[in-house]
Design an enzyme around this catalytic site. Structure first.
Site, PDB file in Angstrom:
ATOM      1  N   ASP A  32       0.592   5.063  -3.515  1.00  0.00           N
ATOM      2  CA  ASP A  32      -0.322   4.114  -4.148  1.00  0.00           C
ATOM      3  C   ASP A  32      -1.484   4.802  -4.852  1.00  0.00           C
ATOM      4  O   ASP A  32      -1.926   4.378  -5.914  1.00  0.00           O
ATOM      5  CB  ASP A  32      -0.919   3.166  -3.106  1.00  0.00           C
ATOM      6  CG  ASP A  32       0.127   2.204  -2.580  1.00  0.00           C
ATOM      7  OD1 ASP A  32       1.296   2.349  -2.982  1.00  0.00           O
ATOM      8  OD2 ASP A  32      -0.230   1.327  -1.781  1.00  0.00           O
ATOM      9  N   TYR A  35      -0.494   6.193  -8.108  1.00  0.00           N
ATOM     10  CA  TYR A  35      -0.269   5.081  -9.026  1.00  0.00           C
ATOM     11  C   TYR A  35      -1.602   4.512  -9.514  1.00  0.00           C
ATOM     12  O   TYR A  35      -1.802   4.291 -10.713  1.00  0.00           O
ATOM     13  CB  TYR A  35       0.554   4.010  -8.322  1.00  0.00           C
ATOM     14  CG  TYR A  35       0.707   2.729  -9.115  1.00  0.00           C
ATOM     15  CD1 TYR A  35       1.696   2.610 -10.092  1.00  0.00           C
ATOM     16  CD2 TYR A  35      -0.138   1.644  -8.899  1.00  0.00           C
ATOM     17  CE1 TYR A  35       1.841   1.444 -10.830  1.00  0.00           C
ATOM     18  CE2 TYR A  35      -0.009   0.472  -9.626  1.00  0.00           C
ATOM     19  CZ  TYR A  35       0.977   0.379 -10.584  1.00  0.00           C
ATOM     20  OH  TYR A  35       1.111  -0.779 -11.319  1.00  0.00           O
ATOM     21  N   ASP A  36      -2.527   4.299  -8.575  1.00  0.00           N
ATOM     22  CA  ASP A  36      -3.843   3.758  -8.939  1.00  0.00           C
ATOM     23  C   ASP A  36      -4.556   4.678  -9.927  1.00  0.00           C
ATOM     24  O   ASP A  36      -5.278   4.218 -10.809  1.00  0.00           O
ATOM     25  CB  ASP A  36      -4.713   3.559  -7.686  1.00  0.00           C
ATOM     26  CG  ASP A  36      -4.225   2.384  -6.829  1.00  0.00           C
ATOM     27  OD1 ASP A  36      -3.547   1.509  -7.378  1.00  0.00           O
ATOM     28  OD2 ASP A  36      -4.515   2.370  -5.623  1.00  0.00           O
ATOM     29  N   LEU A  82      -6.101  -7.937  -7.140  1.00  0.00           N
ATOM     30  CA  LEU A  82      -7.512  -7.612  -6.937  1.00  0.00           C
ATOM     31  C   LEU A  82      -7.838  -6.346  -7.701  1.00  0.00           C
ATOM     32  O   LEU A  82      -7.005  -5.448  -7.801  1.00  0.00           O
ATOM     33  CB  LEU A  82      -7.768  -7.335  -5.450  1.00  0.00           C
ATOM     34  CG  LEU A  82      -7.725  -8.495  -4.476  1.00  0.00           C
ATOM     35  CD1 LEU A  82      -7.739  -7.970  -3.050  1.00  0.00           C
ATOM     36  CD2 LEU A  82      -8.906  -9.419  -4.707  1.00  0.00           C
ATOM     37  N   LYS A 114      -7.416  -4.988   4.353  1.00  0.00           N
ATOM     38  CA  LYS A 114      -6.430  -5.173   3.287  1.00  0.00           C
ATOM     39  C   LYS A 114      -5.091  -4.741   3.859  1.00  0.00           C
ATOM     40  O   LYS A 114      -4.902  -3.573   4.231  1.00  0.00           O
ATOM     41  CB  LYS A 114      -6.792  -4.330   2.064  1.00  0.00           C
ATOM     42  CG  LYS A 114      -5.747  -4.412   0.966  1.00  0.00           C
ATOM     43  CD  LYS A 114      -6.322  -3.962  -0.352  1.00  0.00           C
ATOM     44  CE  LYS A 114      -5.266  -3.578  -1.369  1.00  0.00           C
ATOM     45  NZ  LYS A 114      -4.172  -4.504  -1.540  1.00  0.00           N
ATOM     46  N   ARG A 135       5.280 -13.128  -4.796  1.00  0.00           N
ATOM     47  CA  ARG A 135       4.236 -13.247  -5.816  1.00  0.00           C
ATOM     48  C   ARG A 135       4.814 -13.327  -7.234  1.00  0.00           C
ATOM     49  O   ARG A 135       4.268 -13.997  -8.096  1.00  0.00           O
ATOM     50  CB  ARG A 135       3.258 -12.072  -5.723  1.00  0.00           C
ATOM     51  CG  ARG A 135       2.142 -12.258  -6.743  1.00  0.00           C
ATOM     52  CD  ARG A 135       0.954 -11.407  -6.454  1.00  0.00           C
ATOM     53  NE  ARG A 135       1.244 -10.024  -6.755  1.00  0.00           N
ATOM     54  CZ  ARG A 135       0.358  -9.051  -6.634  1.00  0.00           C
ATOM     55  NH1 ARG A 135      -0.847  -9.329  -6.195  1.00  0.00           N
ATOM     56  NH2 ARG A 135       0.673  -7.835  -6.931  1.00  0.00           N
ATOM     57  N   LYS A 287     -14.996 -10.178  -0.103  1.00  0.00           N
ATOM     58  CA  LYS A 287     -14.960 -11.449  -0.837  1.00  0.00           C
ATOM     59  C   LYS A 287     -16.300 -12.154  -0.679  1.00  0.00           C
ATOM     60  O   LYS A 287     -16.870 -12.165   0.419  1.00  0.00           O
ATOM     61  CB  LYS A 287     -13.879 -12.373  -0.254  1.00  0.00           C
ATOM     62  CG  LYS A 287     -12.498 -11.795  -0.246  1.00  0.00           C
ATOM     63  CD  LYS A 287     -11.524 -12.716   0.488  1.00  0.00           C
ATOM     64  CE  LYS A 287     -10.130 -12.080   0.473  1.00  0.00           C
ATOM     65  NZ  LYS A 287      -9.154 -12.825   1.257  1.00  0.00           N
ATOM     66  N   LYS A 311     -10.221   0.808  -1.309  1.00  0.00           N
ATOM     67  CA  LYS A 311      -9.065   1.435  -0.663  1.00  0.00           C
ATOM     68  C   LYS A 311      -9.437   2.762  -0.019  1.00  0.00           C
ATOM     69  O   LYS A 311     -10.215   3.534  -0.566  1.00  0.00           O
ATOM     70  CB  LYS A 311      -7.925   1.594  -1.673  1.00  0.00           C
ATOM     71  CG  LYS A 311      -7.347   0.229  -2.037  1.00  0.00           C
ATOM     72  CD  LYS A 311      -6.269   0.274  -3.067  1.00  0.00           C
ATOM     73  CE  LYS A 311      -4.944   0.679  -2.515  1.00  0.00           C
ATOM     74  NZ  LYS A 311      -3.865   0.524  -3.514  1.00  0.00           N
TER      75      LYS A 311
HETATM   76  S1  IVH Z   1      -7.126 -11.849  -1.309  1.00  0.00           S
HETATM   77  C1  IVH Z   1      -7.319 -13.733  -5.544  1.00  0.00           C
HETATM   78  N1  IVH Z   1      -7.122 -10.618   1.027  1.00  0.00           N
HETATM   79  O1  IVH Z   1      -3.583  -7.200  -1.845  1.00  0.00           O
HETATM   80  C2  IVH Z   1      -7.331 -12.713  -4.476  1.00  0.00           C
HETATM   81  N2  IVH Z   1      -5.483 -10.000  -0.570  1.00  0.00           N
HETATM   82  O2  IVH Z   1      -4.097  -5.684  -4.251  1.00  0.00           O
HETATM   83  C3  IVH Z   1      -6.175 -12.816  -3.608  1.00  0.00           C
HETATM   84  N3  IVH Z   1      -3.894  -8.313   0.210  1.00  0.00           N
HETATM   85  O3  IVH Z   1      -2.538  -9.690  -4.089  1.00  0.00           O
HETATM   86  C4  IVH Z   1      -6.021 -11.725  -2.643  1.00  0.00           C
HETATM   87  N4  IVH Z   1      -4.760  -8.058   2.218  1.00  0.00           N
HETATM   88  O4  IVH Z   1      -1.266  -9.379  -1.818  1.00  0.00           O
HETATM   89  C5  IVH Z   1      -6.542 -10.721  -0.194  1.00  0.00           C
HETATM   90  N5  IVH Z   1      -7.204  -9.643   3.136  1.00  0.00           N
HETATM   91  C6  IVH Z   1      -6.627  -9.761   1.946  1.00  0.00           C
HETATM   92  C7  IVH Z   1      -5.497  -8.981   1.576  1.00  0.00           C
HETATM   93  C8  IVH Z   1      -4.964  -9.133   0.303  1.00  0.00           C
HETATM   94  C9  IVH Z   1      -3.806  -7.682   1.386  1.00  0.00           C
HETATM   95  C10 IVH Z   1      -2.997  -8.082  -0.933  1.00  0.00           C
HETATM   96  C11 IVH Z   1      -2.662  -9.324  -1.717  1.00  0.00           C
HETATM   97  C12 IVH Z   1      -3.265  -9.079  -3.084  1.00  0.00           C
HETATM   98  C13 IVH Z   1      -3.214  -7.579  -3.151  1.00  0.00           C
HETATM   99  C14 IVH Z   1      -4.171  -7.045  -4.174  1.00  0.00           C
END
Ligand code: IVH
Length: 664
Positions: A32, A35-36, A82, A114, A135, A287, A311
């Protein structure tokens, strides 16, 4: 590279390829972080050169996991990605931006782990679980309900729920389960999954729900998408609590922070704790808690402005490379593996790392006795990043792959087209063992009592060189094997006899034809009358099979052209193995004789497998995609793109009632 135009084009092509490998194949080549980095560089170049317009950029979209064989489904609310960062400074900048946007508010942040899994959206209608969707491209995903429904702990119904609710979270796999499946694949000579995330991603996209059910998946939910009617929630933290009350598996821990500085302290706390969580984490998601402020902050084309992912850097450590060991797969391919002095990395003990192939070893000049830097990123199989030259022993010699093989008495040749060494001679005992292990394995002929140790003895004692020899073995010969007595010898003999009636796809898979896995073996059986029909098919005819591409068609054709393989087939035939396709047993006078039916959507009373059984009993067969060759489409509720394609091609569409009437 000085020409930004060229670099942008190159980065875009590379990112598109890595996206395909990650999202569609679940087999990424890079971790990752690497890639990032590519994506961050592309975003930087795009910002510096706004005049260079290449059209839609991967920096503005979320990737795409959709596959042709799945029904697609439009999310009621899009599933976004995100923005992410590895830098504390950028995280602070994210906070500052929100402070500038809301000068009169005191901001509350939620800091969540995450999860490094596969995103999923679950729909509940009137409190009942009705659908699970991947997704996809953010707007539309694949319907993976069949493979998700059985995940332990997922509530089939929730009480006191809104009319329609989309619950969002991640599917993941525990380390033990990942190891269990990979070990079995290793024995069968199938390619290994690099990490639990890829295996989870591969599992939710299996076309065989029984196979999917045999792999244990886990799920954790942390958010919601659509929620109708009206507003159920006003703060992010409320969602967590409500999900818990609905008895969803939820985040083990999350933190509230009154400022972005405080959020940083929470991230550090998370980093110290995260190895104890049952799910893999690769960072924190920060958030804004208040939905009113979230709404005001809004979105970019791919991500919210009110959230960011921080990350964690991949973990790295130095250790001694004790030796380079060579592993041999079922087709004779030789893979180098680094045997390491065990070292703690990302919560696990690492004692092996992949070295990919000869060219990789040469490029990095990796030698036994070197001190190497190993990285475990997002739980990818550890990689050797490079060598610490200062610690290299004075008498060290470059690793000579060819010489090493010779010293081990392995006769292999380098495939001129690839960087792969392969044992070419079918007389090589190691290759014979691997081929027999594969033939006997559960995913092939499923011969009980024929494990690795027995196969090894059979080969070293000259009792069996290839699968056909197995069927000539007599109980008296088996009695000579170590630890074998009357009963065990008889059991193995019986198991071998019983395997003669296995389904054709099991035999096809067991033959070990390069590139032909379990699913392709099934596709071949579904399209041909018998093994002989496959053996005499042209490359073009093979390529007509859904799921068989040109490389596989070439490989199958070449395999059956080979004299030694033809001889093997003749000997298997004379031993009475089943060569007939189950398809040829279908009644010739059934209502669906010779017809191809495609299933789509969920039917009111029949499950998919019940419908398939009825179709086969009526002489028809099913296919996963709609084409001109399709005779009927059997459509239920929430039918999507397959339905549309059938309409476009003018293919008759049946509902369950019309279908039942047709088959009588
Ligand atoms: S919120 C609109 N919360 O990471 C925002 N995502 O790299 C929605 N993910 O698409 C995502 N843990 O699949 C959110 N605690 C968490 C998360 C999380 C993993 C994933 C998710 C997201 C991706 C983005």
């Amino acid at each position: 590279m000085s020409d930004p135009q060229k670099e942008i084009a190159k980065l875009r092509a590379a990112i598109a390829e890595h996206d395909r490998l990650y999202y569609k194949q679940a087999q990424p080549k890079i971790d990752d972080q690497a890639y990032d980095k590519l994506k961050a560089r592309l975003a930087e170049l795009e910002a510096q050169n706004p005049e260079l317009d290449f059209g839609a950029s991967p920096t503005q979209s979320v990737g795409d996991d959709r596959l042709e064989a799945f029904e697609s489904y439009t999310h009621r609310k899009p599933m976004l990605s995100l923005d992410n960062t590895y830098s504390q400074e950028e995280l602070m900048e994210f906070g500052r931006r929100l402070e500038r946007l809301f000068p009169d508010e005191s901001l509350e942040f939620l800091v969540e782990p995450k999860i490094d899994g596969v995103a999923v959206s679950l729909t509940y209608e009137k409190g009942q679980f009705v659908r699970a969707v991947s997704r996809g491209n953010g707007a539309e995903g694949d319907d993976i309900t069949q493979n998700v429904r059985h995940i332990a702990g997922l509530p089939a119904a929730i009480t006191d729920a809104p009319e329609i609710l989309e619950v969002r979270g991640e599917i993941y796999m525990l380390h033990e389960e990942f190891e269990r499946i990979n070990t079995a694949r290793d024995i069968e000579g199938q390619p290994l999954y690099a990490n639990p995330r890829n295996l989870a991603a591969g599992t939710i996209k299996l076309l065989d729900p029984a196979e999917a059910r045999s792999r244990k998946l886990e799920i954790v939910l942390y958010g919601i998408g659509a929620c109708e009617p009206g507003r159920y929630f006003s703060h992010q933290a409320e969602i967590q609590e409500k999900l818990k009350r609905w008895q969803f598996p939820v985040l083990e821990k999350y933190w509230m922070a009154g400022s972005i500085e405080e959020a940083w302290t929470c991230i550090e706390a998370l980093d110290a704790l995260r190895q104890q969580f049952s799910y893999p984490t690769d960072g924190a998601v920060i958030k804004l808690d208040d939905f009113r402020l979230q709404d005001e902050a809004g979105f970019t084309s791919k991500a919210p402005r009110w959230a960011i992912a921080y990350k964690f850097e991949a973990e790295r450590a130095e250790t001694l490379l004790k030796e380079i060991s060579l592993q041999i797969g079922r087709t004779g391919a030789v893979t180098p593996v680094a045997i390491l002095e065990p070292v703690q990395l990302a919560g696990t003990t690492v004692s092996r790392a992949t070295l990919h192939n000869e060219d990789e070893i040469r490029r990095k000049d990796i030698r036994p006795g070197d001190t190497v830097l190993v990285q475990k990123a997002g739980e990818i199989i550890p990689q050797v990043l490079g060598v610490n030259q200062a610690k290299r022993p004075a008498d060290s010699q470059p690793f000579d792959f060819g010489e090493h093989l010779k010293a081990l008495g392995i006769e292999a040749e380098r495939d001129p087209a690839q960087a792969v060494w392969r044992i070419v001679s079918t007389n090589d005992p190691i290759r014979q063992q691997r081929a027999l292990q594969h033939f006997a394995s559960r995913a092939c002929m499923d011969i009980e009592n024929l494990g690795t140790a027995v196969v090894e003895q059979l080969v070293t004692r000259g009792l069996a060189k290839d699968p056909a020899d197995l069927y000539l073995l007599q109980v008296e010969q088996l009695l000579e094997l170590d630890k074998f007595a009357e009963k065990s010898a008889q059991n193995l003999y019986d198991a071998l006899q019983a395997s003669k009636t296995r389904q054709l796809w099991q035999l096809i898979h067991g033959l070990g034809i390069p590139h032909v896995g379990k699913q392709s073996a099934k596709d071949l059986e579904a399209n041909f009358e018998s093994l002989d029909a496959i053996a005499s098919a042209s490359e073009e005819q093979l390529e007509e099979v859904d799921g068989v591409g040109s490389i596989m068609a070439q490989s199958i054709h070449a395999w059956f052209e080979d004299e030694a393989n033809r001889d093997l087939i003749d000997r298997l035939r004379s031993q009475g193995l089943n060569f007939q396709s189950a398809r040829s047993e279908a009644p010739a006078d059934g209502a669906l004789s010779g017809k191809i039916v495609v299933l789509t959507g969920s039917l009111p009373t029949l499950t998919r497998s019940e419908a398939t059984e009825l179709i086969e009993a009526a002489g028809g067969r099913t296919s996963s995609s709609v084409s001109k060759k399709t005779d009927y489409v059997l459509a239920g509720e929430a039918a999507g793109s397959k339905y549309d394609k059938a309409v476009k091609l003018g293919i008759p569409i049946l509902d369950e009632e019309a279908f039942q009437a047709l088959i009588g």
